[in-house]
Design a protein around this motif. Structure first.
Motif, PDB file in Angstrom:
ATOM      1  N   PRO A  23      49.061  14.631  34.953  1.00 51.59           N
ATOM      2  CA  PRO A  23      50.347  15.239  34.593  1.00 51.59           C
ATOM      3  C   PRO A  23      51.402  15.177  35.697  1.00 51.59           C
ATOM      4  O   PRO A  23      52.588  15.360  35.416  1.00 51.59           O
ATOM      5  N   ASN A  24      50.972  14.957  36.925  1.00 50.03           N
ATOM      6  CA  ASN A  24      51.949  14.826  38.013  1.00 50.03           C
ATOM      7  C   ASN A  24      51.349  13.995  39.137  1.00 50.03           C
ATOM      8  O   ASN A  24      50.129  13.864  39.249  1.00 50.03           O
ATOM      9  N   SER A  25      52.218  13.427  39.945  1.00 50.38           N
ATOM     10  CA  SER A  25      51.767  12.614  41.077  1.00 50.38           C
ATOM     11  C   SER A  25      52.633  12.927  42.291  1.00 50.38           C
ATOM     12  O   SER A  25      53.743  13.468  42.162  1.00 50.38           O
ATOM     13  N   ARG A  26      52.109  12.573  43.435  1.00 51.49           N
ATOM     14  CA  ARG A  26      52.796  12.862  44.699  1.00 51.49           C
ATOM     15  C   ARG A  26      53.111  11.551  45.404  1.00 51.49           C
ATOM     16  O   ARG A  26      52.269  10.652  45.466  1.00 51.49           O
ATOM     17  N   VAL A  27      54.316  11.428  45.910  1.00 53.81           N
ATOM     18  CA  VAL A  27      54.713  10.262  46.699  1.00 53.81           C
ATOM     19  C   VAL A  27      54.890  10.736  48.132  1.00 53.81           C
ATOM     20  O   VAL A  27      55.764  11.567  48.421  1.00 53.81           O
ATOM     21  N   ARG A  28      54.049  10.229  49.019  1.00 48.15           N
ATOM     22  CA  ARG A  28      54.095  10.676  50.409  1.00 48.15           C
ATOM     23  C   ARG A  28      55.385  10.200  51.076  1.00 48.15           C
ATOM     24  O   ARG A  28      55.812   9.055  50.906  1.00 48.15           O
ATOM     25  N   SER A  29      55.996  11.078  51.842  1.00 46.48           N
ATOM     26  CA  SER A  29      57.194  10.726  52.609  1.00 46.48           C
ATOM     27  C   SER A  29      56.779  10.324  54.024  1.00 46.48           C
ATOM     28  O   SER A  29      55.601  10.332  54.366  1.00 46.48           O
ATOM     29  N   ASN A  30      57.744   9.964  54.834  1.00 47.88           N
ATOM     30  CA  ASN A  30      57.407   9.579  56.206  1.00 47.88           C
ATOM     31  C   ASN A  30      56.961  10.803  57.008  1.00 47.88           C
ATOM     32  O   ASN A  30      57.149  11.948  56.584  1.00 47.88           O
ATOM     33  N   GLU A  31      56.380  10.566  58.150  1.00 42.25           N
ATOM     34  CA  GLU A  31      55.761  11.645  58.924  1.00 42.25           C
ATOM     35  C   GLU A  31      56.748  12.693  59.412  1.00 42.25           C
ATOM     36  O   GLU A  31      56.375  13.840  59.659  1.00 42.25           O
ATOM     37  N   THR A  32      58.013  12.331  59.550  1.00 43.24           N
ATOM     38  CA  THR A  32      59.001  13.271  60.080  1.00 43.24           C
ATOM     39  C   THR A  32      59.568  14.203  59.005  1.00 43.24           C
ATOM     40  O   THR A  32      60.177  15.219  59.329  1.00 43.24           O
ATOM     41  N   ALA A  33      59.383  13.846  57.723  1.00 42.51           N
ATOM     42  CA  ALA A  33      59.922  14.668  56.633  1.00 42.51           C
ATOM     43  C   ALA A  33      59.087  15.939  56.471  1.00 42.51           C
ATOM     44  O   ALA A  33      57.888  15.965  56.743  1.00 42.51           O
ATOM     45  N   LEU A  85      62.143  17.572  28.087  1.00 40.11           N
ATOM     46  CA  LEU A  85      63.313  18.164  28.732  1.00 40.11           C
ATOM     47  C   LEU A  85      63.098  19.613  29.146  1.00 40.11           C
ATOM     48  O   LEU A  85      63.711  20.088  30.091  1.00 40.11           O
ATOM     49  N   ASP A  86      62.236  20.337  28.417  1.00 40.37           N
ATOM     50  CA  ASP A  86      62.087  21.761  28.706  1.00 40.37           C
ATOM     51  C   ASP A  86      60.653  22.163  29.046  1.00 40.37           C
ATOM     52  O   ASP A  86      60.338  23.340  29.105  1.00 40.37           O
ATOM     53  N   LYS A  87      59.779  21.200  29.252  1.00 38.65           N
ATOM     54  CA  LYS A  87      58.391  21.530  29.556  1.00 38.65           C
ATOM     55  C   LYS A  87      57.712  20.338  30.211  1.00 38.65           C
ATOM     56  O   LYS A  87      58.013  19.186  29.912  1.00 38.65           O
ATOM     57  N   ILE A  88      56.775  20.614  31.115  1.00 35.12           N
ATOM     58  CA  ILE A  88      56.019  19.553  31.756  1.00 35.12           C
ATOM     59  C   ILE A  88      54.532  19.832  31.562  1.00 35.12           C
ATOM     60  O   ILE A  88      54.111  20.981  31.387  1.00 35.12           O
ATOM     61  N   PHE A  89      53.734  18.789  31.589  1.00 35.03           N
ATOM     62  CA  PHE A  89      52.315  18.907  31.294  1.00 35.03           C
ATOM     63  C   PHE A  89      51.545  19.541  32.451  1.00 35.03           C
ATOM     64  O   PHE A  89      51.864  19.346  33.622  1.00 35.03           O
ATOM     65  N   THR A  90      50.473  20.258  32.073  1.00 35.32           N
ATOM     66  CA  THR A  90      49.579  20.859  33.057  1.00 35.32           C
ATOM     67  C   THR A  90      48.209  20.187  33.072  1.00 35.32           C
ATOM     68  O   THR A  90      47.386  20.471  33.949  1.00 35.32           O
ATOM     69  N   VAL A  91      47.947  19.335  32.086  1.00 37.34           N
ATOM     70  CA  VAL A  91      46.619  18.730  31.936  1.00 37.34           C
ATOM     71  C   VAL A  91      46.749  17.210  31.825  1.00 37.34           C
ATOM     72  O   VAL A  91      47.817  16.697  31.473  1.00 37.34           O
ATOM     73  N   PRO A  92      45.677  16.470  32.107  1.00 37.39           N
ATOM     74  CA  PRO A  92      45.719  15.022  31.904  1.00 37.39           C
ATOM     75  C   PRO A  92      46.013  14.674  30.449  1.00 37.39           C
ATOM     76  O   PRO A  92      45.614  15.389  29.523  1.00 37.39           O
ATOM     77  N   ILE A  93      46.699  13.568  30.264  1.00 37.76           N
ATOM     78  CA  ILE A  93      47.122  13.107  28.946  1.00 37.76           C
ATOM     79  C   ILE A  93      46.257  11.918  28.536  1.00 37.76           C
ATOM     80  O   ILE A  93      46.027  11.007  29.329  1.00 37.76           O
ATOM     81  N   GLY A 119      41.038  28.928  33.958  1.00 37.52           N
ATOM     82  CA  GLY A 119      42.090  28.522  33.039  1.00 37.52           C
ATOM     83  C   GLY A 119      42.395  29.532  31.954  1.00 37.52           C
ATOM     84  O   GLY A 119      42.795  29.159  30.841  1.00 37.52           O
ATOM     85  N   ASP A 120      42.225  30.822  32.248  1.00 34.22           N
ATOM     86  CA  ASP A 120      42.487  31.858  31.246  1.00 34.22           C
ATOM     87  C   ASP A 120      43.934  31.791  30.754  1.00 34.22           C
ATOM     88  O   ASP A 120      44.870  31.637  31.547  1.00 34.22           O
ATOM     89  N   ASP A 121      44.096  31.905  29.428  1.00 41.21           N
ATOM     90  CA  ASP A 121      45.433  31.890  28.809  1.00 41.21           C
ATOM     91  C   ASP A 121      46.195  30.618  29.168  1.00 41.21           C
ATOM     92  O   ASP A 121      47.428  30.621  29.293  1.00 41.21           O
ATOM     93  N   GLY A 122      45.472  29.525  29.334  1.00 36.38           N
ATOM     94  CA  GLY A 122      46.105  28.267  29.720  1.00 36.38           C
ATOM     95  C   GLY A 122      46.971  27.669  28.631  1.00 36.38           C
ATOM     96  O   GLY A 122      46.795  27.928  27.441  1.00 36.38           O
ATOM     97  N   ASN A 123      47.913  26.860  29.050  1.00 36.05           N
ATOM     98  CA  ASN A 123      48.818  26.167  28.143  1.00 36.05           C
ATOM     99  C   ASN A 123      48.971  24.730  28.642  1.00 36.05           C
ATOM    100  O   ASN A 123      48.939  24.485  29.851  1.00 36.05           O
ATOM    101  N   VAL A 124      49.118  23.797  27.724  1.00 32.36           N
ATOM    102  CA  VAL A 124      49.254  22.399  28.147  1.00 32.36           C
ATOM    103  C   VAL A 124      50.609  22.130  28.787  1.00 32.36           C
ATOM    104  O   VAL A 124      50.839  21.054  29.341  1.00 32.36           O
TER     105      VAL A 124
END
Length: 504
Positions: free
Chosen positions: A97-107, A118-126, A172-177
């Motif tokens: 559901p999300n990924s990280r792009v590493r920045s340079n060491e000084t950031a 537009l109004d929601k993002i995923f919490t689980v693998p798709i 994951g109690d009361d979890g939502n996708v």
């Protein structure tokens, strides 16, 4: 071939360094950590890159058969075997559901890329299915097209469980996708491997088998969910504050280690991921037997809902009876493990490493005792079979329509042989047992007979089970579908193919 690939590797990694970087003792125990440990010992020789590992293995294997360009061939319609030209082929993967792009060491921070509308993002693998059929190739995801937008925000370089609490950590109690996490900008997710259509054999083999992918530090919420179960278990054991701190530091150390980044597969491999890309991991994180995408494909491609769909599922298990084994099949039915969970909604089933979208597609009730009662041993063999039946209910997340009669012949191998045959030592240890198992499966007349009875419709209903009976007069189809999701050795597909060839 694995030893050849390692010996030909240009890496300067030593065995001592590999043991050090793969030391996971402070992470706690459990199957999830064990998988990371087992695969890490090999992946470090391939710069931690799962796809490079798959690429080199396929390259060495295919060249030994005189096929120089096998790994780079398009996994497309024209390259299907002649006998499969009229058969749709599906490969199960998962998109984190999300990924990280590493920045340079000084950031101060890295960038995080979130998948959602537009109004929601995923919490689980798709769920991500690569489909090969007569019309070409495509990717199908368990979300509407507008759900494949992405949003971008800053995220800390340092790991903290608190930063990812809104992604419903274990249990994951009361979890939502979905979650309403605030982000800064939006874009569209780049099509997989450039076109979102034709992908190479290496690419689809890698995205469907990246078993350690959830532990990639570049998949931050899935990474945190995976390790949150270990943290929860330590708390339940009343671990000391010092032990909990040691665990958190160990997790943070892995999160900060780039060697683990490519345990997941960038959707632009061999190119690097950017702020418009995502990561694939093993399809086992969304549906290990891959039943749902195949039933959906039959229906979406115009299959008759009045026909009975027959499915052969193989379970390459070491033993029957743990939480994971039960969850693999109970998740498809109305069962105690999904009580109160709507099909397609957030679920964290017992034995599963991370949460996912509920793949329930049958309204029929099933629990452990019913499932155990359906298991039929095969004499003089570890293998067992079970005949499962259900009628589909609507699960729009996966494209499932209600009213389809489905019959499943489940084949459990029950062999004490790991599917993670990923180091030379393990290969050497299991070579002879694997060969013996192959012969046993291929020559087992009782297994062949049960498959024949299942495939031939006139004989299928002679042993109906009262608990899950097929309605009288229900029409049946003479076509059987073989659903397999082989792991590291592709031999599982070969094994059952040999049996079916003997039968049919």
């Amino acid at each position: 071939m694995l030893r050849d690939a390692i010996e030909s590797s240009t890496t300067t990694i030593t065995a001592t360094f590999a043991e050090g970087i793969c030391n996971t003792k402070d992470l706690g125990g459990g199957p999830g950590v064990q998988i990371i440990t087992d695969l890490c010992q090999t992946l470090v020789y391939f710069d931690g890159d799962w796809t490079k590992f798959v690429n080199d293995m396929l390259d060495y294997t295919s060249k030994s058969y005189g096929d120089e360009d096998f790994k780079d061939r398009i996994a497309g319609s024209d390259n299907r075997l002649q006998s499969l030209q009229s058969t749709d082929l599906l490969i199960q993967s998962a998109l984190v559901p999300n990924s990280r792009v590493r920045s340079n060491e000084t950031a101060d921070n890295d960038a995080a890329v979130y998948i959602g509308g537009l109004d929601k993002i995923f919490t689980v693998p798709i769920s991500a299915a690569y489909i090969i059929n007569a019309s070409g190739t495509s990717y199908r995801y368990s979300t509407e097209p507008e759900g494949m937008d992405i949003s971008i925000s800053q995220t800390s370089k340092k790991h903290s469980f608190g930063d990812w609490e809104e992604f419903y950590l274990y249990p994951g109690d009361d979890g939502n996708v979905y979650t309403d996490k605030i982000t800064e900008s939006r874009n569209s997710l780049s099509p997989a491997f450039g076109s979102g259509e034709d992908s190479t054999l290496v690419q689809v083999a890698a995205i469907s088998s990246a078993a350690a992918g959830a532990s990639s530090p570049l998949a931050p919420s899935t990474f945190t969910q995976l390790f949150s179960e270990n943290g929860y278990e330590l708390e339940q054991q009343n671990a000391t504050a010092a032990r909990l701190k040691l665990f958190a530091q160990a997790v943070a150390r892995v999160y900060n280690q780039p060697m683990f980044d490519k345990f997941a597969v960038c959707n632009q491999w061999p190119n690097q991921c950017s702020l418009s890309d995502g990561l694939f991991i093993d399809g086992g994180f969304v549906d290990n037997p891959s039943l749902v995408i195949n039933v959906a494909q039959y229906q979406i491609s115009g299959g008759d809902l009045d026909d009975t769909l027959r499915v052969i599922l193989t379970n390459t298990n070491e033993a029957w009876g743990d939480d994971y084994q039960y969850s693999l099949f109970l998740q498809y039915f109305d069962s105690p493990i999904n009580e109160g969970v709507e099909p397609g909604s957030f679920q964290w089933a017992p034995g599963m490493f991370t949460p996912y979208q509920s793949p329930q597609i049958f309204g029929d009730f099933m629990d452990e005792s019913i499932l155990d009662g359906l298991i039929e041993p095969i004499p003089d063999s570890n293998m067992t079979t079970a005949l499962l039946r259900g009628i589909t209910i609507d699960n729009p997340t996966f494209g499932i329509k209600a009213g389809q009669q489905v019959e499943i012949l489940l084949v459990n191998l029950n062999e004490p042989i790991t599917t993670y045959i990923a180091t030379p030592a393990i290969v050497d240890y299991f070579t002879e047992p694997l060969a013996d198992m192959t012969v046993h499966i291929a020559e087992n007349k009782e297994l062949a007979n049960r498959i024949k009875l299942f495939v031939e419709p006139a004989l299928v209903h002679q042993n109906d089970n009262d608990d899950i009976a097929t309605p009288a007069g229900e029409p049946t189809s003479s076509a059987a579908r073989l659903l397999l999701r082989p792991r590291l050795p592709m031999g599982w597909l070969l094994l059952l193919s040999m049996v079916l060839h003997q039968v049919l």
